[in-house]
Scaffold this active site. Structure first.
Site, PDB file in Angstrom:
ATOM      1  NE  ARG A  36      -3.732   0.954   2.002  1.00 35.95           N
ATOM      2  CZ  ARG A  36      -4.932   1.200   2.536  1.00 35.95           C
ATOM      3  NH1 ARG A  36      -5.063   2.076   3.514  1.00 35.95           N
ATOM      4  NH2 ARG A  36      -5.990   0.565   2.100  1.00 35.95           N
TER       5      ARG A  36
ATOM      6  CD  GLN B 285     -13.038  -1.015  -0.444  1.00 38.47           C
ATOM      7  OE1 GLN B 285     -12.213  -0.897   0.437  1.00 38.47           O
ATOM      8  NE2 GLN B 285     -14.296  -1.383  -0.201  1.00 38.47           N
TER       9      GLN B 285
HETATM   10  N1  NVA Z   1      -9.686   7.235  -1.666  1.00 36.81           N
HETATM   11  C1  NVA Z   1      -9.328   6.832  -0.334  1.00 36.81           C
HETATM   12  C2  NVA Z   1      -9.630   5.374  -0.140  1.00 36.81           C
HETATM   13  C3  NVA Z   1      -9.358   4.857   1.246  1.00 36.81           C
HETATM   14  C4  NVA Z   1      -9.621   3.383   1.355  1.00 36.81           C
HETATM   15  C5  NVA Z   1      -7.869   7.133  -0.068  1.00 36.81           C
HETATM   16  O1  NVA Z   1      -7.042   6.865  -0.953  1.00 36.81           O
HETATM   17  O2  NVA Z   1      -7.550   7.642   1.005  1.00 36.81           O
HETATM   18  N1   CP Z   2     -11.122   0.613   2.673  1.00 34.21           N
HETATM   19  C1   CP Z   2      -9.843   0.573   3.075  1.00 34.21           C
HETATM   20  O1   CP Z   2      -8.940   0.304   2.310  1.00 34.21           O
HETATM   21  O2   CP Z   2      -9.655   0.846   4.393  1.00 34.21           O
HETATM   22  P1   CP Z   2      -8.237   1.026   5.111  1.00 34.21           P
HETATM   23  O3   CP Z   2      -7.641   2.312   4.588  1.00 34.21           O
HETATM   24  O4   CP Z   2      -8.572   1.101   6.569  1.00 34.21           O
HETATM   25  O5   CP Z   2      -7.377  -0.145   4.768  1.00 34.21           O
END
Ligand code: NVA
Ligand code: CP
Length: 311
Positions: free
Chosen positions: A106, A136
Site C-alpha cells: 500500500r 476493495q
Molecule cells: N480514496 C481513499 C480510499 C481509502 C480506502 C484514499 O485513498 O484515502
Molecule cells: N477501505 C480501506 O482500504 O480501508 P483502510 O484504509 O482502513 O485499509
C-alpha cells in the site's frame, strides 16, 4: 481456473471470468469461515505487508486472511524498511522476493507496486495506490452480489472525487462486469481520459455503459450509490478546496431520494461523516457498509489463496 503465481496490481489485468472466479472463491471461503472451517493453503508461506500509508481494513484483512490459511504475515511500515529511500525499490523487491512468498503493498505510486512485482519474482498484491484500489472493488462486488444476487445490469453511481483510486478502480471493475457505471462529480474531478477510453472498450465487450457527469439528475435509477472521502490519503492539504467543490454532491436525504429506487449505499471507509455522507444516511446503510468492510477479508483471502495457495 489457474491464477497461480499471478500478481494483483489492477483489475485491468484480470478477465471478467477471473474476477467472477475470485468472487465465487471468496463467497466459498466466507461460508466456510462462518462454519468455523479455515484452510491450510498458505501453510509455510511468509507474506510481507508493506504500508507507506495507514490502514485499518486492508492491513487487518491481509493479516487475518493469511493466518486463517496457515501463513505468516509480516507487517513492514515505511519507517521499518529502506524502500525507495536508502535503497531502490528494485533492490528491496529482489531482497524481499528471496525471503517472502508474497508481498502486499500500500502506498503512493502505482509504479512502485509494479516494480515490486517485476523485480521480486513473487505474487504482489496492490493494497491501494494513488491510482487504484483493486482489492476493495472485489469486496464491493461480493457485497453487491449478496444484496442483489447479480452484478450484470445494475446501475452504480459513484458520487464525489471522480478521479480517485476508488472511482478509477470501480470504472474498470464495473465496465468489465457489465454494471452500468456513472461518475457524478464536478468537472474538475473527472477521471483521466485515457482510462475512460480503455474502460469504454471493456464496457463495449460486457454490454454496459459508462457516463461521467456533473448533473445530479444522473443519480436517477441507481441501484447502488457509492461514495468515498473527498480528500484521499496524502491530499489532506486540499480539504478547503474540495469541500467547496463537492458540497453539492454530499450523499444526504435529498440526494438519496433522487434515485427514485430502493437503492443501497456503499462506502469503502473510512468515512468523514458530514462531508461526503451525512451521519443519518450512513447509519441507515450501516449494515451493508460493514458487510462490505468484512468482505475485504474474504476477498483478500481469495486473492492470496488463488495466486499463492495450495488449492
Ligand atoms: N480514496 C481513499 C480510499 C481509502 C480506502 C484514499 O485513498 O484515502
Ligand atoms: N477501505 C480501506 O482500504 O480501508 P483502510 O484504509 O482502513 O485499509
Amino acid at each position: 481456473m489457474n491464477l497461480k503465481g499471478r500478481s494483483f496490481l489492477t483489475l485491468k489485468d484480470y478477465t471478467p471470468a477471473e474476477i467472477e472466479y475470485l468472487l465465487d472463491l471468496a463467497a466459498d471461503l466466507k461460508r466456510k469461515k462462518k462454519r468455523g472451517i479455515c484452510g491450510n493453503s498458505l501453510k509455510g508461506k511468509n507474506i510481507a505487508l508493506i504500508f507507506e500509508k495507514p490502514s485499518t481494513r486492508t492491513r487487518c484483512a491481509f493479516t487475518v486472511a493469511c493466518i486463517d490459511e496457515g501463513g505468516h504475515p509480516e507487517y513492514l511500515s515505511k519507517d521499518d524498511i529502506q524502500l525507495g529511500h536508502k535503497e531502490s525499490v528494485e533492490d528491496t523487491a529482489r531482497v524481499l522476493g528471496r525471503m517472502f512468498d508474497g508481498i502486499e503493498f500500500r502506498g503512493f505510486k502505482q509504479e512502485t507496486v509494479e516494480k515490486l512485482a517485476k523485480y521480486s519474482g513473487v505474487p504482489v498484491w496492490n493494497g491501494l495506490t494513488d491510482s487504484y484500489h483493486p482489492t476493495q472493488i472485489l469486496a464491493d462486488f461480493l457485497t453487491i452480489r449478496e444484496q442483489f444476487g447479480k452484478l450484470k445490469g445494475l446501475k452504480l453511481v459513484f458520487v464525489g472525487d471522480g478521479r480517485n483510486n476508488i472511482a478509477n478502480s470501480l470504472m474498470i471493475g464495473c465496465s468489465k462486469m457489465g454494471i452500468d457505471y456513472t461518475i457524478l462529480a464536478p468537472t474538475a474531478l473527472w477521471p483521466d481520459k485515457e482510462l475512460q477510453k480503455q474502460c469504454q472498450e471493456y464496457a463495449k465487450a460486457s454490454g454496459s455503459s459508462i457516463s461521467i457527469t456533473d448533473s445530479i439528475d444522473a443519480i436517477s435509477g441507481a441501484d447502488v450509490l457509492y461514495t468515498d472521502v473527498w480528500c484521499s490519503m496524502g491530499e489532506e492539504d486540499l480539504a478547503a478546496e474540495r469541500i467547496k467543490l463537492l458540497r453539492p454532491y454530499q450523499v444526504n436525504e435529498s440526494l438519496l431520494a433522487r434515485t427514485g429506487k430502493d437503492s443501497i449505499l456503499l462506502h469503502c471507509l473510512p468515512a468523514v461523516k458530514g462531508n461526503e455522507v451525512t451521519e443519518e444516511v450512513f447509519e441507515r446503510f450501516a449494515d451493508v457498509i460493514f458487510d462490505e468492510a468484512e468482505n475485504r477479508m474474504h476477498t483478500i483471502k481469495a486473492v492470496m489463496v488463488a495466486t499463492l495457495g495450495d488449492i
